[in-house]
Design a protein around this motif. Structure first.
Motif, PDB file in Angstrom:
ATOM      1  N   THR A  58     -64.213 -16.965 -14.986  1.00 13.22           N
ATOM      2  CA  THR A  58     -63.497 -15.580 -15.870  1.00 13.22           C
ATOM      3  C   THR A  58     -62.047 -15.593 -15.841  1.00 13.22           C
ATOM      4  O   THR A  58     -61.252 -14.651 -17.294  1.00 13.22           O
ATOM      5  N   ALA A  59     -60.994 -16.135 -15.904  1.00 13.57           N
ATOM      6  CA  ALA A  59     -59.844 -17.156 -15.907  1.00 13.57           C
ATOM      7  C   ALA A  59     -60.390 -16.756 -17.398  1.00 13.57           C
ATOM      8  O   ALA A  59     -59.170 -16.118 -18.425  1.00 13.57           O
ATOM      9  N   LEU A  60     -60.575 -17.802 -17.492  1.00 12.00           N
ATOM     10  CA  LEU A  60     -60.532 -18.517 -19.259  1.00 12.00           C
ATOM     11  C   LEU A  60     -61.211 -17.069 -20.023  1.00 12.00           C
ATOM     12  O   LEU A  60     -60.498 -17.605 -20.826  1.00 12.00           O
ATOM     13  N   LYS A  61     -61.797 -16.613 -19.601  1.00 16.50           N
ATOM     14  CA  LYS A  61     -63.013 -15.616 -20.315  1.00 16.50           C
ATOM     15  C   LYS A  61     -61.788 -14.586 -20.832  1.00 16.50           C
ATOM     16  O   LYS A  61     -61.180 -14.250 -22.168  1.00 16.50           O
ATOM     17  N   LEU A  62     -60.476 -14.058 -19.444  1.00 13.24           N
ATOM     18  CA  LEU A  62     -59.770 -13.050 -20.061  1.00 13.24           C
ATOM     19  C   LEU A  62     -58.053 -13.709 -21.373  1.00 13.24           C
ATOM     20  O   LEU A  62     -57.796 -13.230 -21.797  1.00 13.24           O
ATOM     21  N   LEU A  63     -58.364 -15.512 -21.143  1.00 14.28           N
ATOM     22  CA  LEU A  63     -57.298 -15.509 -21.919  1.00 14.28           C
ATOM     23  C   LEU A  63     -57.838 -15.758 -22.795  1.00 14.28           C
ATOM     24  O   LEU A  63     -57.125 -15.500 -23.825  1.00 14.28           O
ATOM     25  N   ALA A  64     -59.417 -16.253 -23.701  1.00 13.78           N
ATOM     26  CA  ALA A  64     -60.357 -15.956 -25.138  1.00 13.78           C
ATOM     27  C   ALA A  64     -59.609 -14.602 -25.130  1.00 13.78           C
ATOM     28  O   ALA A  64     -58.994 -14.388 -26.749  1.00 13.78           O
ATOM     29  N   HIS A  65     -60.101 -13.209 -24.576  1.00 11.25           N
ATOM     30  CA  HIS A  65     -59.637 -12.425 -25.336  1.00 11.25           C
ATOM     31  C   HIS A  65     -58.254 -11.375 -25.603  1.00 11.25           C
ATOM     32  O   HIS A  65     -58.242 -11.489 -26.079  1.00 11.25           O
ATOM     33  N   ASN A  66     -57.571 -12.146 -24.374  1.00 12.99           N
ATOM     34  CA  ASN A  66     -55.732 -11.510 -24.518  1.00 12.99           C
ATOM     35  C   ASN A  66     -55.923 -12.576 -26.000  1.00 12.99           C
ATOM     36  O   ASN A  66     -54.723 -12.326 -27.054  1.00 12.99           O
ATOM     37  N   GLU A  67     -56.041 -13.923 -26.356  1.00 11.43           N
ATOM     38  CA  GLU A  67     -55.035 -14.497 -27.459  1.00 11.43           C
ATOM     39  C   GLU A  67     -55.900 -14.035 -28.839  1.00 11.43           C
ATOM     40  O   GLU A  67     -55.894 -14.012 -29.482  1.00 11.43           O
ATOM     41  N   ILE A  68     -57.599 -13.244 -29.142  1.00  9.99           N
ATOM     42  CA  ILE A  68     -58.164 -12.420 -29.879  1.00  9.99           C
ATOM     43  C   ILE A  68     -57.195 -10.914 -30.242  1.00  9.99           C
ATOM     44  O   ILE A  68     -56.687 -11.259 -31.496  1.00  9.99           O
ATOM     45  N   PHE A  69     -56.766 -10.709 -29.058  1.00 10.30           N
ATOM     46  CA  PHE A  69     -55.807  -9.386 -29.024  1.00 10.30           C
ATOM     47  C   PHE A  69     -55.130  -9.553 -29.953  1.00 10.30           C
ATOM     48  O   PHE A  69     -54.762  -9.053 -30.915  1.00 10.30           O
ATOM     49  N   GLU A  70     -54.185 -11.277 -29.282  1.00 19.67           N
ATOM     50  CA  GLU A  70     -52.546 -10.938 -29.717  1.00 19.67           C
ATOM     51  C   GLU A  70     -53.725 -11.872 -32.129  1.00 19.67           C
ATOM     52  O   GLU A  70     -52.837 -11.254 -32.354  1.00 19.67           O
ATOM     53  N   VAL A  71     -54.155 -12.576 -31.799  1.00 24.42           N
ATOM     54  CA  VAL A  71     -53.955 -12.600 -33.342  1.00 24.42           C
ATOM     55  C   VAL A  71     -54.304 -11.941 -34.358  1.00 24.42           C
ATOM     56  O   VAL A  71     -53.717 -11.123 -35.445  1.00 24.42           O
ATOM     57  N   ALA A  72     -55.252 -10.652 -33.503  1.00 24.08           N
ATOM     58  CA  ALA A  72     -55.410  -8.972 -34.006  1.00 24.08           C
ATOM     59  C   ALA A  72     -54.387  -8.215 -34.981  1.00 24.08           C
ATOM     60  O   ALA A  72     -53.829  -8.075 -35.958  1.00 24.08           O
ATOM     61  N   PHE A  73     -53.614  -8.752 -33.714  1.00 24.22           N
ATOM     62  CA  PHE A  73     -51.795  -7.463 -33.466  1.00 24.22           C
ATOM     63  C   PHE A  73     -51.335  -8.659 -35.024  1.00 24.22           C
ATOM     64  O   PHE A  73     -50.905  -8.031 -35.576  1.00 24.22           O
ATOM     65  N   PHE A  74     -51.218 -10.503 -34.766  1.00 23.33           N
ATOM     66  CA  PHE A  74     -50.247 -10.739 -35.835  1.00 23.33           C
ATOM     67  C   PHE A  74     -51.054 -10.674 -37.076  1.00 23.33           C
ATOM     68  O   PHE A  74     -50.666 -10.573 -37.898  1.00 23.33           O
ATOM     69  N   ASN A  75     -52.314 -10.698 -37.397  1.00 20.90           N
ATOM     70  CA  ASN A  75     -53.060 -10.228 -38.477  1.00 20.90           C
ATOM     71  C   ASN A  75     -52.354  -9.245 -39.165  1.00 20.90           C
ATOM     72  O   ASN A  75     -52.115  -9.159 -40.575  1.00 20.90           O
ATOM     73  N   GLU A  76     -52.455  -7.925 -38.793  1.00 17.94           N
ATOM     74  CA  GLU A  76     -52.122  -6.571 -38.721  1.00 17.94           C
ATOM     75  C   GLU A  76     -50.486  -6.537 -39.359  1.00 17.94           C
ATOM     76  O   GLU A  76     -49.581  -5.593 -40.313  1.00 17.94           O
ATOM     77  N   LEU A  77     -49.955  -7.213 -38.151  1.00 16.39           N
ATOM     78  CA  LEU A  77     -48.177  -7.194 -38.597  1.00 16.39           C
ATOM     79  C   LEU A  77     -47.787  -8.240 -40.006  1.00 16.39           C
ATOM     80  O   LEU A  77     -47.392  -7.439 -40.727  1.00 16.39           O
ATOM     81  N   LEU A  78     -49.093  -9.000 -40.241  1.00 19.44           N
ATOM     82  CA  LEU A  78     -48.203 -10.132 -41.317  1.00 19.44           C
ATOM     83  C   LEU A  78     -49.233  -8.892 -42.319  1.00 19.44           C
ATOM     84  O   LEU A  78     -48.334  -9.377 -43.640  1.00 19.44           O
ATOM     85  N   ILE A  79     -50.159  -8.632 -42.644  1.00 20.96           N
ATOM     86  CA  ILE A  79     -50.996  -7.413 -43.587  1.00 20.96           C
ATOM     87  C   ILE A  79     -49.599  -6.656 -43.788  1.00 20.96           C
ATOM     88  O   ILE A  79     -49.108  -5.902 -45.477  1.00 20.96           O
TER      89      ILE A  79
END
Length: 373
Positions: A58-79
């Motif tokens: 469960t904790a690892l799934k939450l971590l994966a969710h969070n890391e993907i969220f961060e990827v989406a944010f920094f991708n948008e910020l970079l654009i």
């Protein structure tokens, strides 16, 4: 007169950007080499676990969710920066060196991609399904607020990862080694948080001991930043339960842009010494009447024990208007609270609470994130 510096975040829904041009979340071998080059390092190559306990999964799934969220944010910020979207133009990022800024954000984005890939690799190796991206609400419309937002969710990650390390320390075999992998991620997140803070001309390290959090707090914050029904594997399915929404009011209501209702930034240099002179106004939606008994706000800050103050409901149920919207006031964080992240929870009773878990056991709504900077 209240002297609070409140940063407002306008809500802006981001369309699903996945897959990214570099193939994330499922890059091929050549794309992965490019991601690693831009990230400045490689994925771990240690032996992978073949099984995980339910809690660790469960904790690892939450971590994966969070890391993907961060990827989406920094991708948008970079654009936004590279295409000079209003709010992200050269005058908005000045006096920063724009070329170096783009290089820094690009490195962070790719590092977060590797974090997500590593988490999903662990899950798949243990016989679980990889976490797929969702769509997200990023409540920012300017570079200034984007960097503050990045600081906030990174502060929350820094408080959450140690609790996940504790879970993995109880695992056996190769799974236990993930404690070390998580420790390296923790250090990397701390480095980038120092970048976010220094970009805002703050001290790079907020406090000697950072605020602890929990997986359940992180899950509730992440779920509020996710577009409803957009996740192939809903965060709610992780089993952290649901809580009524707790939001901050005050001057944010009169801000020129809609505020992120679960966040407030306070400058301790401009607040009065007494917390009674810095009362905060909150709203809870969906609060059961039973929760109005002995209500309090409990603050989590640094590595001190949770600190509670009385909450005073200003529109109690009167038998005629049984609205589920409750407004109340409470003293703000005490002047002794640590700089950086403070987490507010709407709780029953004043404790005392020895641990975050004890406070969460009597939490009726929340959280609200407060930055003391």
């Amino acid at each position: 007169m209240r002297l609070l510096n409140i940063i407002t975040f306008a809500a802006a829904t981001v369309a699903a950007p996945f897959p990214l041009p570099d193939g994330f979340p499922n890059p091929n071998y050549t794309q992965l080499l490019s991601i690693e080059k831009l990230a400045g390092g490689f994925l771990p190559n240690s032996r992978l676990p073949t099984s995980l306990s339910k809690n660790a999964t469960t904790a690892l799934k939450l971590l994966a969710h969070n890391e993907i969220f961060e990827v989406a944010f920094f991708n948008e910020l970079l654009i936004n920066i590279t295409t000079a979207v209003p709010g992200y133009r050269p005058n908005d990022t000045a006096p920063l060196d724009r070329a170096q800024l783009i290089k820094n954000i690009e490195a962070i984005k790719n590092q977060e991609e590797l974090h997500a890939i590593a988490a999903n690799t662990f899950l798949v190796s243990a016989g679980e399904q990889a976490i797929a991206p969702c769509q997200y609400d990023f409540p920012v419309t300017s570079f200034k607020n984007a960097i503050l937002f990045a600081q906030v969710f990174t502060d929350l990650a820094l408080g959450t990862i140690p609790t996940i390390q504790l879970l993995f320390s109880r695992e056996a075999g190769a799974a236990q080694r993930n404690v070390l992998t998580l420790g390296s991620i923790l250090g990397q997140e701390g480095q980038q948080d120092g970048f976010f803070r220094s970009t805002q001309r703050k001290t790079p390290s907020a406090a000697p001991f950072l605020t602890g959090a929990s997986a359940s707090i992180a899950a509730k914050v992440l779920e509020k930043l996710t577009v409803k029904d957009s996740c192939p594997q809903p965060i709610s399915d992780l089993g952290f339960g649901t809580l009524p929404s707790l939001s901050i009011d005050d001057e944010a209501k009169t801000a020129p842009e809609p505020a992120w209702p679960n966040f407030i930034s306070i400058n301790p240099r401009s607040t009065k010494p007494s917390p009674q002179e810095n009362r905060l106004s909150f709203t809870v939606v969906g609060l059961p009447q039973s929760a109005e008994f002995n209500p309090s706000i409990t603050y989590l800050s640094g590595q001190t024990e949770p600190y509670s103050v009385n909450a005073f409901i200003t529109n109690p149920i009167n038998g005629v208007n049984a609205s589920d919207v409750r407004h109340f006031i409470a003293n703000g964080p005490a002047g002794a609270q640590s700089n950086g992240l403070t987490i507010a929870l709407f709780t029953r009773g004043l404790g005392p609470f020895d641990t975050i878990e004890q406070a969460l056991a009597v939490t009726n709504a929340g959280p609200v994130l407060i930055e003391m900077d």
